[in-house]
Write a protein that holds these residues in place. Sequence first.
Motif, PDB file in Angstrom:
ATOM      1  N   ARG A   1       0.825  -1.210   0.000  1.00 22.12           N
ATOM      2  CA  ARG A   1       0.000   0.000   0.000  1.00 22.12           C
ATOM      3  C   ARG A   1       0.861   1.264   0.000  1.00 22.12           C
ATOM      4  NH1 ARG A   1      -4.352  -2.062   4.625  1.00 22.12           N
ATOM      5  NH2 ARG A   1      -4.928  -3.997   3.523  1.00 22.12           N
ATOM      6  N   ARG A   2       1.997   1.199   0.662  1.00 20.04           N
ATOM      7  CA  ARG A   2       2.875   2.362   0.734  1.00 20.04           C
ATOM      8  C   ARG A   2       3.651   2.572  -0.553  1.00 20.04           C
ATOM      9  NH1 ARG A   2       8.055   3.636   1.113  1.00 20.04           N
ATOM     10  NH2 ARG A   2       8.861   5.187   2.582  1.00 20.04           N
ATOM     11  N   GLY A   3       4.127   1.447  -1.148  1.00 18.64           N
ATOM     12  CA  GLY A   3       5.082   1.538  -2.240  1.00 18.64           C
ATOM     13  C   GLY A   3       6.490   1.591  -1.669  1.00 18.64           C
ATOM     14  N   HIS A   4       7.490   1.367  -2.517  1.00 17.81           N
ATOM     15  CA  HIS A   4       8.872   1.278  -2.040  1.00 17.81           C
ATOM     16  C   HIS A   4       9.695   2.534  -2.334  1.00 17.81           C
ATOM     17  CE1 HIS A   4       8.837  -2.971  -0.764  1.00 17.81           C
ATOM     18  NE2 HIS A   4       7.894  -3.091  -1.689  1.00 17.81           N
ATOM     19  N   GLY A   5       9.034   3.620  -2.704  1.00 20.89           N
ATOM     20  CA  GLY A   5       9.758   4.861  -2.966  1.00 20.89           C
ATOM     21  C   GLY A   5      10.127   5.582  -1.681  1.00 20.89           C
ATOM     22  N   TYR A   6      10.907   6.660  -1.835  1.00 21.84           N
ATOM     23  CA  TYR A   6      11.258   7.478  -0.687  1.00 21.84           C
ATOM     24  C   TYR A   6      10.003   8.071  -0.070  1.00 21.84           C
ATOM     25  CZ  TYR A   6      16.192   7.233  -2.030  1.00 21.84           C
ATOM     26  OH  TYR A   6      17.453   6.794  -2.328  1.00 21.84           O
ATOM     27  N   ILE A   7      10.120   8.462   1.210  1.00 18.31           N
ATOM     28  CA  ILE A   7       8.956   8.921   1.952  1.00 18.31           C
ATOM     29  C   ILE A   7       8.313  10.143   1.287  1.00 18.31           C
ATOM     30  CG2 ILE A   7      10.324  10.396   3.479  1.00 18.31           C
ATOM     31  CD1 ILE A   7       7.187   8.347   4.433  1.00 18.31           C
ATOM     32  N   ASN A   8       9.114  10.988   0.594  1.00 15.61           N
ATOM     33  CA  ASN A   8       8.534  12.175  -0.035  1.00 15.61           C
ATOM     34  C   ASN A   8       7.703  11.848  -1.273  1.00 15.61           C
ATOM     35  OD1 ASN A   8      10.575  11.500  -1.784  1.00 15.61           O
ATOM     36  ND2 ASN A   8      11.678  13.445  -1.648  1.00 15.61           N
ATOM     37  N   THR A   9       7.710  10.573  -1.682  1.00 11.67           N
ATOM     38  CA  THR A   9       6.874  10.157  -2.812  1.00 11.67           C
ATOM     39  C   THR A   9       5.608   9.446  -2.348  1.00 11.67           C
ATOM     40  OG1 THR A   9       7.917   7.959  -3.088  1.00 11.67           O
ATOM     41  CG2 THR A   9       8.967   9.838  -4.197  1.00 11.67           C
ATOM     42  N   VAL A  10       5.439   9.319  -1.035  1.00 13.73           N
ATOM     43  CA  VAL A  10       4.297   8.579  -0.479  1.00 13.73           C
ATOM     44  C   VAL A  10       3.251   9.565   0.027  1.00 13.73           C
ATOM     45  CG1 VAL A  10       3.582   6.833   1.202  1.00 13.73           C
ATOM     46  CG2 VAL A  10       5.873   6.730   0.195  1.00 13.73           C
ATOM     47  N   SER A  11       1.998   9.295  -0.297  1.00 13.70           N
ATOM     48  CA  SER A  11       0.919  10.181   0.147  1.00 13.70           C
ATOM     49  C   SER A  11       0.727  10.073   1.655  1.00 13.70           C
ATOM     50  CB  SER A  11      -0.393   9.799  -0.553  1.00 13.70           C
ATOM     51  OG  SER A  11      -0.842   8.526  -0.108  1.00 13.70           O
ATOM     52  N   GLU A  12       0.076  11.085   2.213  1.00 15.00           N
ATOM     53  CA  GLU A  12      -0.210  11.080   3.660  1.00 15.00           C
ATOM     54  C   GLU A  12      -1.072   9.877   4.021  1.00 15.00           C
ATOM     55  OE1 GLU A  12      -2.474  13.975   6.890  1.00 15.00           O
ATOM     56  OE2 GLU A  12      -1.499  14.859   5.129  1.00 15.00           O
ATOM     57  N   GLN A  13      -2.041   9.558   3.142  1.00 16.68           N
ATOM     58  CA  GLN A  13      -2.890   8.394   3.374  1.00 16.68           C
ATOM     59  C   GLN A  13      -2.071   7.113   3.324  1.00 16.68           C
ATOM     60  OE1 GLN A  13      -5.936   8.253   4.359  1.00 16.68           O
ATOM     61  NE2 GLN A  13      -6.206   6.032   4.209  1.00 16.68           N
ATOM     62  N   GLY A  14      -1.120   7.049   2.371  1.00 19.86           N
ATOM     63  CA  GLY A  14      -0.265   5.875   2.261  1.00 19.86           C
ATOM     64  C   GLY A  14       0.580   5.670   3.499  1.00 19.86           C
ATOM     65  N   VAL A  15       1.093   6.751   4.066  1.00 21.27           N
ATOM     66  CA  VAL A  15       1.903   6.659   5.290  1.00 21.27           C
ATOM     67  C   VAL A  15       1.058   6.157   6.447  1.00 21.27           C
ATOM     68  CG1 VAL A  15       3.179   8.005   7.003  1.00 21.27           C
ATOM     69  CG2 VAL A  15       3.537   8.430   4.566  1.00 21.27           C
ATOM     70  N   LYS A  16      -0.177   6.670   6.550  1.00 17.09           N
ATOM     71  CA  LYS A  16      -1.058   6.255   7.643  1.00 17.09           C
ATOM     72  C   LYS A  16      -1.417   4.772   7.524  1.00 17.09           C
ATOM     73  CE  LYS A  16      -5.383   7.315  10.035  1.00 17.09           C
ATOM     74  NZ  LYS A  16      -5.726   5.888  10.160  1.00 17.09           N
ATOM     75  N   GLU A  17      -1.780   4.346   6.318  1.00 17.65           N
ATOM     76  CA  GLU A  17      -2.126   2.940   6.112  1.00 17.65           C
ATOM     77  C   GLU A  17      -0.936   2.039   6.425  1.00 17.65           C
ATOM     78  OE1 GLU A  17      -3.726   2.157   2.282  1.00 17.65           O
ATOM     79  OE2 GLU A  17      -5.441   3.503   2.520  1.00 17.65           O
ATOM     80  N   PHE A  18       0.247   2.470   6.009  1.00 16.25           N
ATOM     81  CA  PHE A  18       1.464   1.705   6.279  1.00 16.25           C
ATOM     82  C   PHE A  18       1.666   1.537   7.780  1.00 16.25           C
ATOM     83  CE2 PHE A  18       6.113   1.675   7.027  1.00 16.25           C
ATOM     84  CZ  PHE A  18       6.457   0.541   6.306  1.00 16.25           C
ATOM     85  N   SER A  19       1.549   2.623   8.508  1.00 18.24           N
ATOM     86  CA  SER A  19       1.744   2.581   9.953  1.00 18.24           C
ATOM     87  C   SER A  19       0.717   1.685  10.639  1.00 18.24           C
ATOM     88  CB  SER A  19       1.674   3.999  10.528  1.00 18.24           C
ATOM     89  OG  SER A  19       1.815   3.990  11.924  1.00 18.24           O
ATOM     90  N   ASP A  20      -0.534   1.811  10.228  1.00 17.41           N
ATOM     91  CA  ASP A  20      -1.605   1.014  10.854  1.00 17.41           C
ATOM     92  C   ASP A  20      -1.399  -0.478  10.612  1.00 17.41           C
ATOM     93  OD1 ASP A  20      -2.732   3.366  11.698  1.00 17.41           O
ATOM     94  OD2 ASP A  20      -4.304   3.415  10.169  1.00 17.41           O
ATOM     95  N   VAL A  21      -1.101  -0.835   9.356  1.00 11.09           N
ATOM     96  CA  VAL A  21      -0.956  -2.249   9.019  1.00 11.09           C
ATOM     97  C   VAL A  21       0.291  -2.838   9.679  1.00 11.09           C
ATOM     98  CG1 VAL A  21      -0.595  -3.863   7.117  1.00 11.09           C
ATOM     99  CG2 VAL A  21      -2.245  -2.029   6.867  1.00 11.09           C
ATOM    100  N   MET A  22       1.393  -2.079   9.700  1.00 10.25           N
ATOM    101  CA  MET A  22       2.609  -2.576  10.348  1.00 10.25           C
ATOM    102  C   MET A  22       2.382  -2.775  11.852  1.00 10.25           C
ATOM    103  SD  MET A  22       4.985  -3.281   8.287  1.00 10.25           S
ATOM    104  CE  MET A  22       5.744  -2.942   6.716  1.00 10.25           C
ATOM    105  N   GLY A  23       1.556  -1.912  12.445  1.00 17.51           N
ATOM    106  CA  GLY A  23       1.227  -2.077  13.855  1.00 17.51           C
ATOM    107  C   GLY A  23       0.522  -3.397  14.109  1.00 17.51           C
ATOM    108  N   LYS A  24      -0.384  -3.766  13.211  1.00 12.62           N
ATOM    109  CA  LYS A  24      -1.067  -5.055  13.335  1.00 12.62           C
ATOM    110  C   LYS A  24      -0.066  -6.212  13.193  1.00 12.62           C
ATOM    111  CE  LYS A  24      -5.504  -3.498  11.391  1.00 12.62           C
ATOM    112  NZ  LYS A  24      -6.456  -3.689  10.261  1.00 12.62           N
ATOM    113  N   GLY A  25       0.862  -6.062  12.245  1.00 13.97           N
ATOM    114  CA  GLY A  25       1.866  -7.099  12.056  1.00 13.97           C
ATOM    115  C   GLY A  25       2.737  -7.272  13.281  1.00 13.97           C
ATOM    116  N   GLU A  26       3.115  -6.162  13.891  1.00 19.45           N
ATOM    117  CA  GLU A  26       3.949  -6.230  15.093  1.00 19.45           C
ATOM    118  C   GLU A  26       3.220  -6.942  16.229  1.00 19.45           C
ATOM    119  OE1 GLU A  26       6.347  -3.244  18.153  1.00 19.45           O
ATOM    120  OE2 GLU A  26       5.422  -2.429  16.338  1.00 19.45           O
ATOM    121  N   GLN A  27       1.929  -6.663  16.375  1.00 22.31           N
ATOM    122  CA  GLN A  27       1.153  -7.335  17.419  1.00 22.31           C
ATOM    123  C   GLN A  27       1.121  -8.843  17.185  1.00 22.31           C
ATOM    124  OE1 GLN A  27      -2.742  -5.531  17.577  1.00 22.31           O
ATOM    125  NE2 GLN A  27      -1.942  -3.507  18.128  1.00 22.31           N
TER     126      GLN A  27
END
Length: 558
Positions: free
Chosen positions: A95-121
């Motif tokens: 969902r985030r893509g593998h580009g640098y953070i400045n190429t990722v949308s705000e929504q993409g960053v949020k989705e990335f963080s949320d999903v990774m949090g689930k993975g960590e749990q």
Amino acid sequence: MQGANGDPLQSARLVRAAIIRSDFETAETLTQNVLKTGHLPTPNARSITHFLDALIDPADTQFETQLSGWVRESPASMVAHLLRAKFYYDAGWYRRGHGYINTVSEQGVKEFSDVMGKGEQDVDRALQIDASEPYLQLLRLDILLGTGYSDKMGRALQESISKFPTFFAPYDVVLSALQPKWGGNIEIMFSFVDHFRSTAPDGIATKLLDLDVYRYLLSTASLQCQDDSENSDYQHLSECVREFMKTNMTAEREGRVVEALSALGQRDDYIATKTVEDILSAMIDTAGSEIYVGPTLQAAANGYKSDTRLREDSDSHNHYIIDCLVARTWLRRGNLDNALSKYQEALRHLPLAKFPSTHEQDAASAEIKGQIAKVYSRQGRYPESIDVAREAVALGGNSESQLYVCYGYFQQKNYQAAVKECAELASDQENGMSARYWRGSAFRALHDDDNAIKEFSAVAASKNTWRASAAIGLSMIYFGRNDNPSALNVLNKYDYLYDLKLTDRADVAVAFNNRCYAYMELGDLKKALDDCTSSLANGNIPDAYEKQQELLNRMASR
């Protein structure tokens, strides 16, 4: 079954089918068999990674639903939590893509963080259930890497080392996190390596770290030099990399690399040697690194008592890993004949190497045959590519080998066979979308437009390399149906078609040209002219020039 035939691709298919039909007991047993291959004699994630990459499609929400059903049904299943954690990890990057953070949308960053949090749990819960599974240590660190280095990563590495001190992959993840591109710096990278040199100077992990930090320093040099517009040509890039390395890599540290390769070659530990291959392969693939690759590869050859020359002495007994690395350098230079020669030598030298079991030897043979299939394919020798790729798959090769079967049949215009072979890979994470692109192309060649649209639509909506070609292919199908509004809808739907940061210039030119035609046919001459002009700014398509002239004449006559 993995435990029986060592085929991670086939095991992934069996596990996926079991999960889809909610046969979680079978999925558990099969997955445990795969995980066991990474336990002995030293923790090793190679076969597990191939299995999981083939198993998990991060775009498949139904598969996520099934995994969640398994977790609810068996909350004490380490495997269920592990697989769902890996799904979340893959889905986050998808969902985030593998580009640098400045190429990722705000929504993409949020989705990335949320999903990774689930993975960590999930991975934390899996470790609570069974901390004896080495792969969980690596998966946890991979998930944490998504936000850069943290104290949590440091603690996770220490836990991994305390349980599996010879498992190198976790060390590598943390060292990678210390790179400048992740917010670290070179001094911290060196301090990390020096810490382990002080505690275990002769350990295999320490020797590998001396080599690994050299790899990451080269990667950092290449990235920073490529960011500088003055290094647009390869000569300037190479000179920039050389200056960076002279500034940051001391003679003492270069000496450590040579010493490490000598020590690792003398030990010839299977897992360590495969890791050497991985690190040196990454160096070979690093833009601007050639001046450093040659001496490093020679040091490796000396350590493994091998020869890097194209024509070896008749009594030479090269280590097959050195043959493979030399072949890779020739492949990168585009010399396919020399690459093929060295890969064939690697096969001949393979039986001379030490392997823990026939499973590892078969896997090594499969990797080499997969590379030979790639070379044959690039040479246009598709029947030979298909044959050797099938041999690789039979030995437990990864999905890329299967892709060469799919692609080979398409290039031979055996479209029915291509449709069948490509379908085998449709759900594969790494190569599934590429397979669906070639399957869609085969359907299109068979004039089965409805199925071609289905495949192309999936690829166009993904982040796959072929997505621009798929979107353009969709537009051409609608043009062929004289359905210009649908073609225009496709060309307006995918914004990446017109973004040079996301799409090759040649494809951008074609996309503008096709949209010019659609607007022109629908009577919107101003937009058509703008698009034809943009097409010509990005390429030299004669048809775009002709349409531009026609549009200018038509607009002038109004």
